[in-house]
Design a protein around this motif. Structure first.
Motif, PDB file in Angstrom:
ATOM      1  N   SER A  56       0.825  -1.206   0.000  1.00 60.63           N
ATOM      2  CA  SER A  56       0.000   0.000   0.000  1.00 60.63           C
ATOM      3  C   SER A  56       0.861   1.259   0.000  1.00 60.63           C
ATOM      4  O   SER A  56       0.457   2.282  -0.551  1.00 60.63           O
ATOM      5  N   LEU A  57       2.030   1.226   0.601  1.00 60.86           N
ATOM      6  CA  LEU A  57       2.940   2.377   0.583  1.00 60.86           C
ATOM      7  C   LEU A  57       3.422   2.644  -0.842  1.00 60.86           C
ATOM      8  O   LEU A  57       3.485   3.794  -1.278  1.00 60.86           O
ATOM      9  N   ILE A  58       3.708   1.622  -1.587  1.00 63.78           N
ATOM     10  CA  ILE A  58       4.115   1.781  -2.977  1.00 63.78           C
ATOM     11  C   ILE A  58       2.978   2.371  -3.802  1.00 63.78           C
ATOM     12  O   ILE A  58       3.190   3.241  -4.652  1.00 63.78           O
ATOM     13  N   ASP A  59       1.756   1.933  -3.540  1.00 65.18           N
ATOM     14  CA  ASP A  59       0.595   2.476  -4.251  1.00 65.18           C
ATOM     15  C   ASP A  59       0.419   3.967  -3.956  1.00 65.18           C
ATOM     16  O   ASP A  59       0.134   4.767  -4.853  1.00 65.18           O
ATOM     17  N   VAL A  60       0.579   4.355  -2.699  1.00 67.00           N
ATOM     18  CA  VAL A  60       0.439   5.764  -2.324  1.00 67.00           C
ATOM     19  C   VAL A  60       1.533   6.598  -2.984  1.00 67.00           C
ATOM     20  O   VAL A  60       1.272   7.683  -3.514  1.00 67.00           O
ATOM     21  N   ILE A  61       2.751   6.103  -2.976  1.00 68.69           N
ATOM     22  CA  ILE A  61       3.854   6.830  -3.608  1.00 68.69           C
ATOM     23  C   ILE A  61       3.607   6.960  -5.103  1.00 68.69           C
ATOM     24  O   ILE A  61       3.826   8.019  -5.699  1.00 68.69           O
ATOM     25  N   PHE A  62       3.124   5.894  -5.739  1.00 68.98           N
ATOM     26  CA  PHE A  62       2.806   5.959  -7.160  1.00 68.98           C
ATOM     27  C   PHE A  62       1.709   6.979  -7.439  1.00 68.98           C
ATOM     28  O   PHE A  62       1.788   7.750  -8.395  1.00 68.98           O
ATOM     29  N   LEU A  63       0.665   7.023  -6.617  1.00 69.76           N
ATOM     30  CA  LEU A  63      -0.414   7.987  -6.801  1.00 69.76           C
ATOM     31  C   LEU A  63       0.081   9.418  -6.597  1.00 69.76           C
ATOM     32  O   LEU A  63      -0.321  10.331  -7.330  1.00 69.76           O
ATOM     33  N   LEU A  64       0.931   9.633  -5.612  1.00 71.20           N
ATOM     34  CA  LEU A  64       1.499  10.979  -5.412  1.00 71.20           C
ATOM     35  C   LEU A  64       2.357  11.387  -6.600  1.00 71.20           C
ATOM     36  O   LEU A  64       2.301  12.535  -7.068  1.00 71.20           O
ATOM     37  N   LEU A  65       3.168  10.477  -7.094  1.00 67.89           N
ATOM     38  CA  LEU A  65       4.006  10.761  -8.256  1.00 67.89           C
ATOM     39  C   LEU A  65       3.145  11.091  -9.471  1.00 67.89           C
ATOM     40  O   LEU A  65       3.393  12.073 -10.183  1.00 67.89           O
ATOM     41  N   LEU A  66       2.103  10.320  -9.673  1.00 64.64           N
ATOM     42  CA  LEU A  66       1.196  10.570 -10.783  1.00 64.64           C
ATOM     43  C   LEU A  66       0.496  11.923 -10.635  1.00 64.64           C
ATOM     44  O   LEU A  66       0.379  12.690 -11.595  1.00 64.64           O
ATOM     45  N   PHE A  67       0.055  12.249  -9.424  1.00 63.14           N
ATOM     46  CA  PHE A  67      -0.604  13.531  -9.180  1.00 63.14           C
ATOM     47  C   PHE A  67       0.315  14.703  -9.489  1.00 63.14           C
ATOM     48  O   PHE A  67      -0.064  15.653 -10.171  1.00 63.14           O
ATOM     49  N   PHE A  68       1.543  14.673  -8.993  1.00 61.79           N
ATOM     50  CA  PHE A  68       2.459  15.791  -9.215  1.00 61.79           C
ATOM     51  C   PHE A  68       2.896  15.902 -10.676  1.00 61.79           C
ATOM     52  O   PHE A  68       3.130  16.991 -11.177  1.00 61.79           O
ATOM     53  N   MET A  69       3.003  14.791 -11.358  1.00 68.32           N
ATOM     54  CA  MET A  69       3.351  14.851 -12.772  1.00 68.32           C
ATOM     55  C   MET A  69       2.230  15.461 -13.604  1.00 68.32           C
ATOM     56  O   MET A  69       2.468  16.225 -14.533  1.00 68.32           O
ATOM     57  N   LEU A  70       0.990  15.139 -13.276  1.00 66.30           N
ATOM     58  CA  LEU A  70      -0.135  15.654 -14.047  1.00 66.30           C
ATOM     59  C   LEU A  70      -0.513  17.081 -13.672  1.00 66.30           C
ATOM     60  O   LEU A  70      -1.086  17.802 -14.473  1.00 66.30           O
ATOM     61  N   SER A  71      -0.206  17.504 -12.469  1.00 67.73           N
ATOM     62  CA  SER A  71      -0.595  18.852 -12.043  1.00 67.73           C
ATOM     63  C   SER A  71       0.461  19.907 -12.343  1.00 67.73           C
ATOM     64  O   SER A  71       0.168  21.099 -12.270  1.00 67.73           O
ATOM     65  N   SER A  72       1.658  19.522 -12.689  1.00 64.58           N
ATOM     66  CA  SER A  72       2.700  20.509 -12.997  1.00 64.58           C
ATOM     67  C   SER A  72       2.623  20.907 -14.468  1.00 64.58           C
ATOM     68  O   SER A  72       2.112  20.171 -15.310  1.00 64.58           O
ATOM     69  N   THR A  73       3.122  22.101 -14.766  1.00 59.33           N
ATOM     70  CA  THR A  73       3.130  22.585 -16.147  1.00 59.33           C
ATOM     71  C   THR A  73       4.551  22.486 -16.693  1.00 59.33           C
ATOM     72  O   THR A  73       5.520  22.738 -15.979  1.00 59.33           O
ATOM     73  N   PHE A  74       4.626  22.165 -17.952  1.00 55.74           N
ATOM     74  CA  PHE A  74       5.923  22.025 -18.589  1.00 55.74           C
ATOM     75  C   PHE A  74       6.093  23.041 -19.715  1.00 55.74           C
ATOM     76  O   PHE A  74       6.802  22.788 -20.670  1.00 55.74           O
ATOM     77  N   SER A  75       5.414  24.166 -19.602  1.00 54.21           N
ATOM     78  CA  SER A  75       5.546  25.184 -20.649  1.00 54.21           C
ATOM     79  C   SER A  75       6.900  25.870 -20.525  1.00 54.21           C
ATOM     80  O   SER A  75       7.431  26.058 -19.432  1.00 54.21           O
TER      81      SER A  75
END
Length: 108
Positions: A3-22
């Motif tokens: 479950s810790l790996i799942d949480v870390i994966f979800l956090l990583l996914l959240f920060f990757m999708l919420s950041s801008t790369f312009s």
């Protein structure tokens, strides 16, 4: 542990999708140096405000900025509310002109 790996994966996914790369405009800055040769023509005075650009008192559009031909010195004065992005937009617009020297005036 799973479950810790799942949480870390979800956090990583959240920060990757919420950041801008312009990518913002990049302007090469050169420090002022003492020159020996003087330019014969008087400098052009460019006044930059948040919503307008004037060259020697004549209003111009930033997209269709026009300057006289030949070697020119530009003195850029900034109004108090001008952002750094607005100044960068002006410097990018000035890139298409050859043989210009830009000096940005600052208040002391």
């Amino acid at each position: 542990m799973t479950s810790l790996i799942d949480v870390i994966f979800l956090l990583l996914l959240f920060f990757m999708l919420s950041s801008t790369f312009s990518r913002y405009a990049e302007v090469e800055l050169v420090a002022a140096a003492r020159g020996n040769a003087a330019i014969e023509t008087p400098p052009l005075f460019v006044q930059l405000s948040p919503d307008a650009v004037t060259v020697n008192g004549l209003p111009q559009d930033l997209a269709s900025l026009s300057l006289p031909e030949g070697e020119q010195r530009l003195l850029v004065s900034l109004k108090p509310d001008v952002t750094a992005q607005r100044l960068t937009d002006l410097l990018v617009a000035l890139r298409r002109f050859n043989q210009i020297t830009v000096t940005v005036l600052t208040s002391s």
